[in-house]
Motif scaffolding. Structure first.
Motif, mmCIF file in Angstrom:
data_model
loop_
_atom_site.group_PDB
_atom_site.id
_atom_site.type_symbol
_atom_site.label_atom_id
_atom_site.label_comp_id
_atom_site.label_asym_id
_atom_site.label_seq_id
_atom_site.Cartn_x
_atom_site.Cartn_y
_atom_site.Cartn_z
ATOM 1 N N ARG A 49 0.847 -1.122 -0.090
ATOM 2 C CA ARG A 49 -0.198 -0.050 -0.276
ATOM 3 C C ARG A 49 0.831 1.337 0.028
ATOM 4 N NH1 ARG A 49 -5.549 -1.534 3.392
ATOM 5 N NH2 ARG A 49 -6.191 -2.963 1.428
ATOM 6 N N ASP A 73 -4.239 -2.880 8.151
ATOM 7 C CA ASP A 73 -5.842 -2.206 7.683
ATOM 8 C C ASP A 73 -5.785 -0.844 8.263
ATOM 9 O OD1 ASP A 73 -8.319 -2.166 6.661
ATOM 10 O OD2 ASP A 73 -9.083 -2.423 8.831
ATOM 11 N N ASP A 90 -5.146 3.096 6.148
ATOM 12 C CA ASP A 90 -6.374 4.230 6.093
ATOM 13 C C ASP A 90 -5.737 5.465 6.576
ATOM 14 O OD1 ASP A 90 -8.264 2.332 5.069
ATOM 15 O OD2 ASP A 90 -9.789 3.185 6.411
ATOM 16 N N SER A 131 -7.567 0.688 -1.911
ATOM 17 C CA SER A 131 -7.633 0.335 -0.315
ATOM 18 C C SER A 131 -8.872 0.773 0.223
ATOM 19 C CB SER A 131 -6.287 1.005 0.429
ATOM 20 O OG SER A 131 -5.187 0.452 -0.056
HETATM 21 MG MG MG Z 1 -9.101 -1.204 5.245
#
Ligand code: MG
Ligand code: IPM
Length: 366
Positions: A111, A253, A257, A284
């Motif tokens: 990411r 996760d 964000d 994402s």
């Molecule tokens: Mg997420």
């Protein structure tokens, strides 16, 4: 002639409109490269698949993904109220995304949290903190931990409802993601932030033991230890200190964000989910049901996911870079979708489809 079969899982809400723009870019790449052919196969996935065929990840879709050279997936999920119409285990997060990740064994989730200097004004952080841009790679373990551990819901001996979810990793799962992270660090600044919570969680103690065992195999990489909670603070106060960050599933996760937050929009977060044999690519961000069908979603994450696919699945490094350059020049001309057009930002607001068209125009100039 190289032929690549790509499974397209449009997903829910803003998924199809973002996918449309990604497909425009794929078609443009195909048209520019005489030796490349993309075979694009749409397949049902997510809540839309559940309402159509009673399964959020239908067997037919599984087969199409198995036969594809890569999978491009849009966001899935509906509003809270709509989601309640679907049995808990078929709700698209549990019923589609997690089984897809497990099925393809895409344990490494890349990411990028990236904003070039020229776009640093999109960040809500002050210029003195992000004026030179942001360039972090979050590596999230994607097929283990709390997401996939055994779960139990019941009533205990005291008559109280309880739930138990387990966080489990074996050493193989940890070492494969750690090796992956070291290799990425070797290709970048040779600094690896290991994100953990070893002051509380035994899972982090084992994780860190394995990091320590593997580190000598990559002597050029400097390993820096960071507790996850303090990493969250430092991402706001001084993101420039991070380059490659590796962490378990749930931490990844949450921090990814936050990565979208420091960029200014989750719309700026493409991702690659890589395994040893299979790979899939997805934004994402979620499916944003509140803006679905309005043609205002930011397709950057979806188009960026195409760029990541070209790089990681097809070895088309130059075209991948060209897509990034094309996106950058659209922004450089002052255009952007509403998520980044805050009042007073001076941005020329455009819709989802116009953004995709402009990216294709810019791509074709390169
Ligand atoms: Mg997420
Ligand atoms: C993500 C998403 C998913 C996750 C959800 C939709 C299951 O938030 O990819 O970050 O939690 O992994």
């Amino acid at each position: 002639m190289k032929k690549y079969k790509i499974a397209l899982l449009d997903g829910d809400a803003i998924g199809p409109e973002c996918m449309r723009e990604a497909v425009k870019v794929l078609k443009a790449v195909e048209a520019r490269n005489d030796n490349i052919e993309f075979d694009l196969v749409h397949a049902d996935f997510g809540a839309s698949a559940y309402f159509k065929v009673g399964n959020a990840f239908p067997d037919e879709t599984r087969k199409i993904c198995d036969e594809a050279d890569a999978v491009l997936k849009g966001p899935v999920g509906l509003s809270y109220e709509e989601t309640q119409k679907i049995p808990v285990d078929m709700q698209p997060e549990r019923g589609a995304i997690l089984p897809l990740r497990k099925h393809l064994d895409t344990y490494a989730n890349l990411r990028p949290v990236s904003l070039p200097k020229s776009l640093s004004h999109f960040s809500p952080l002050k210029a003195e903190i992000v004026g030179n841009g942001i360039d972090i790679l979050i590596i999230r373990e994607l097929v283990g931990g709390l997401y996939f551990g055994d779960k139990e819901v019941g009533v205990n001996d005291d008559g109280l409802r309880y739930v138990r979810e387990t966080l489990e990793y074996d050493e193989k799962q940890i070492s494969q993601i750690i090796h992956f992270a070291f290799k990425q660090a070797m290709q970048r600044k040779k600094v690896l932030h290991n994100i953990h919570k070893s002051n509380v969680l035994k899972s982090s103690v084992l994780w860190n033991e394995i990091v320590a065992e593997i580190a000598p195999l990559y002597p050029e990489v400097e390993v820096k230890q960071q507790l996850v909670d303090s990493a969250a603070t430092l991402l706001c106060l001084d993101p420039g200190q991070f380059d490659v960050m590796v962490m378990e599933n749930m931490f990844g996760d949450i921090l990814s964000d936050q990565g979208g937050g420091i960029l200014g929009s989750l719309g700026l977060m493409p991702s690659a989910c890589l395994g040893d044999n299979k790979a899939y690519y997805e934004p994402s961000h979620g499916s944003a049901p509140d803006i679905a069908g309005k043609n205002i979603a930011n397709p950057y994450s979806m188009i960026g996911s195409v760029a990541m696919m070209l790089e990681h699945s097809f070895g088309m490094l130059e075209e991948s870079k060209n897509i990034w350059k094309a996106i950058q020049s659209v922004y450089a001309q002052g255009y952007s979708t509403p998520d980044l057009s805050k009042p007073g930002s001076g941005v020329k607001m455009i819709n989802t489809d116009a953004f995709g068209d402009l990216v294709v125009d810019e791509l074709n100039k390169l």
